[in-house]
Write an enzyme that holds these catalytic residues in place. Structure first.
Site, PDB file in Angstrom:
ATOM      1  CB  CYS A   1      -3.721   3.224  -1.533  1.00  0.00           C
ATOM      2  SG  CYS A   1      -4.915   4.573  -1.362  1.00  0.00           S
TER       3      CYS A   1
ATOM      4  CE  LYS B   1      -7.530   0.254   6.198  1.00  0.00           C
ATOM      5  NZ  LYS B   1      -8.309   0.702   5.138  1.00  0.00           N
TER       6      LYS B   1
ATOM      7  CG  ASP C   1       0.208  -2.215   5.913  1.00  0.00           C
ATOM      8  OD1 ASP C   1      -0.794  -2.406   6.802  1.00  0.00           O
ATOM      9  OD2 ASP C   1       0.304  -1.553   5.018  1.00  0.00           O
TER      10      ASP C   1
ATOM     11  CD  GLN D   1      -7.428  -4.319   4.236  1.00  0.00           C
ATOM     12  OE1 GLN D   1      -8.284  -4.929   4.635  1.00  0.00           O
ATOM     13  NE2 GLN D   1      -7.390  -3.085   3.923  1.00  0.00           N
TER      14      GLN D   1
ATOM     15  CG  HIS E   1      -1.911   0.905   1.270  1.00  0.00           C
ATOM     16  ND1 HIS E   1      -1.801   2.394   1.658  1.00  0.00           N
ATOM     17  CD2 HIS E   1      -3.327   0.911   0.996  1.00  0.00           C
ATOM     18  CE1 HIS E   1      -2.968   2.801   1.684  1.00  0.00           C
ATOM     19  NE2 HIS E   1      -3.842   1.964   1.340  1.00  0.00           N
TER      20      HIS E   1
HETATM   21  N1  PLP Z   1      -1.974  -0.635   4.683  1.00  0.00           N
HETATM   22  C1  PLP Z   1      -3.218  -1.125   4.053  1.00  0.00           C
HETATM   23  C2  PLP Z   1      -2.911  -2.727   3.594  1.00  0.00           C
HETATM   24  C3  PLP Z   1      -4.237  -0.817   3.727  1.00  0.00           C
HETATM   25  O1  PLP Z   1      -5.169  -1.439   3.047  1.00  0.00           O
HETATM   26  C4  PLP Z   1      -4.736   0.697   4.268  1.00  0.00           C
HETATM   27  C5  PLP Z   1      -5.736   1.324   3.985  1.00  0.00           C
HETATM   28  O2  PLP Z   1      -6.797   0.977   3.115  1.00  0.00           O
HETATM   29  C6  PLP Z   1      -3.422   1.286   4.850  1.00  0.00           C
HETATM   30  C7  PLP Z   1      -2.217   0.645   4.916  1.00  0.00           C
HETATM   31  C8  PLP Z   1      -3.756   2.755   5.249  1.00  0.00           C
HETATM   32  O3  PLP Z   1      -4.477   2.634   6.381  1.00  0.00           O
HETATM   33  P1  PLP Z   1      -5.016   4.102   6.915  1.00  0.00           P
HETATM   34  O4  PLP Z   1      -5.726   4.929   5.898  1.00  0.00           O
HETATM   35  O5  PLP Z   1      -6.211   3.636   7.875  1.00  0.00           O
HETATM   36  O6  PLP Z   1      -3.867   4.794   7.456  1.00  0.00           O
END
Ligand code: PLP
Length: 409
Positions: free
Chosen positions: A363, A225, A199, A202, A122
């Site tokens: 993203c 989430k 990370d 998910q 991401h």
């Molecule tokens: N990493 C992953 C795999 C994501 O799916 C997301 C959000 O969609 C993020 C990071 C970023 O999360 P946040 O926008 O809550 O900081």
């Protein structure tokens, strides 16, 4: 017994209608809906206990501080974090990644050092490292994705060496649903003296976690989430690492003593919590964790895994569809493309039937280029979704294909 129809009653928004249709919410990878229990916790905080935390000694401040710190303990225990001192509240995963890239990266990386990421990151675990690399002269390397959407671990072993200082990896891909072997990557990182950052945006909402067993040095996730409020997330870091790092943001609460020309830092975790934090949201996240624990993460995961498999099999029956990601070892999420319909058009048509899905690059633009597409449609499931909703999705996708196919054939 996991009774999804009973569970749905906890989520007021699921009663909503979109025009004539009942809402079918399948954009959970972007953000989840919130149960009454979390909404009540937010209300109760503001109605009965609202105060700033840590500094004042009056009753409300003591109550708010106790609730905030209780949330820290709950989240640490939910994640199986070895030490709650390493549990830092942030605004979410993105801020947590930036914290590590700035506070560890800028101090520790040198020219010639390498940070190894994957092709499927991401942007929130890519852009902060690009900035850190630009500032330090370090280089970014990428573990490729195989055709089936899994990580090429042989290539990972070739890429990682004494020059590697950090491996960063999504636990679960928000595009492919792939569950990555982050425990193996952590071992690989440690074998060359590097650190491992996961990370978990998910994974934390869906999979029972045990950070001690994963063996990572840093782990990040987002409250919104996982049935919690927006504006709150966590970074867990090994306390020895966090002790060595520079602060990320300067200001109140992260200091011990301040002089005109220098300052000293507070103990963990406060060293990384500058300014007034998202107090109500942290307390709401504690309520979210209580809610998830009440259902049981094993049961949630079992429900979602079954639903994900069902959706994957069903959607693949649509003529001409391409579904991305591996067949096995995946979470409840399907990304797909129809040759006749652009993903944006598809999500707009589905919206008319009350079905909320996501379309776009999610993203993850480098991954999109690797897949040779600019966008996919993505339906992502959570603990309150049902097989009937999957059937409605597949039926609507099929009707869109037939409708657009009539113009293009
Ligand atoms: N990493 C992953 C795999 C994501 O799916 C997301 C959000 O969609 C993020 C990071 C970023 O999360 P946040 O926008 O809550 O900081």
């Amino acid at each position: 017994m996991y009774d999804v129809n009973e569970i749905r009653k906890d989520f007021p928004i699921l009663e909503r209608r979109i025009g004539e249709r009942r809402l079918i919410y399948l954009d959970n990878a972007a953000t989840s809906q919130k149960p009454r229990q979390v909404l009540d916790a937010l209300d109760e905080h503001y109605e009965a206990h609202n105060a700033n935390i840590h500094r004042a000694v009056h009753r409300l401040a003591e109550e708010a501080t106790a609730a905030y710190e209780a949330s820290r303990e709950k989240v640490a225990s939910f994640l199986g974090a070895p030490d709650a001192r390493g549990l830092i509240f942030t605004r979410g995963t993105t801020e947590a990644m930036n914290l590590v890239a700035y506070a560890w990266g800028r101090r520790s990386l040198r020219e010639g050092d390498e940070v190894v990421l994957t092709e499927a990151e991401h942007h929130s675990n890519l852009v902060p490292w690009q900035l850190a690399a630009q500032a330090t002269g370090a280089r970014l390397r990428f573990i490729p994705i195989r055709e089936d959407g899994t990580l090429d671990m042989e290539e990972a072993e070739r890429l990682v060496g004494p020059q590697t200082k950090m491996i960063g990896c999504i636990h679960v891909s928000n595009v492919l649903g792939t569950i990555n072997p982050v425990d193996e990557l952590a071992e690989l990182a440690h074998s060359v003296g590097a650190l491992m950052l996961v990370d978990g945006a998910q994974s934390a909402p869906h999979i029972p976690l045990d950070l001690a067993a994963l063996g990572c040095d840093f782990f990040a996730c987002s409250g919104h989430k996982m049935v919690g409020p927006t504006g709150i997330g966590v970074l867990w870091g090994r306390p020895e690492m966090l002790e060595e790092m520079d602060p990320f943001l300067g200001g109140g609460e992260m200091i011990r003593e301040v002089y005109p020309d220098h300052s000293t830092w507070n103990d963990l975790p406060y060293k990384f919590e500058a300014g007034t934090m998202s107090i109500a949201q942290a307390i709401g996240l504690g309520a979210a964790v209580d809610y998830l624990n009440g259902l049981g993460m094993e049961s949630i995961w079992e429900h979602e895994r079954r639903l994900g498999e069902y959706a994957y099999e069903k959607i693949r029956e649509v003529e001409g569809i391409t579904v991305y990601g591996p067949e096995k070892n995946r979470t409840g999420l399907v990304s797909f493309i129809l040759p006749e319909v652009h993903p944006h058009d598809l999500s707009q048509i589905l919206d008319q039937e009350g079905i909320a899905i996501r379309s776009g690059h999610h993203c993850a633009q480098p991954l999109m280029r690797r897949l040779g597409v600019t966008a996919t449609a993505r339906a992502s499931f959570y603990l309150y979704n049902t097989e009937e909703e999957v059937d409605m999705l597949v039926g609507a996708v099929e009707r869109s294909r037939e409708f657009f196919g009539a113009f293009t054939s």
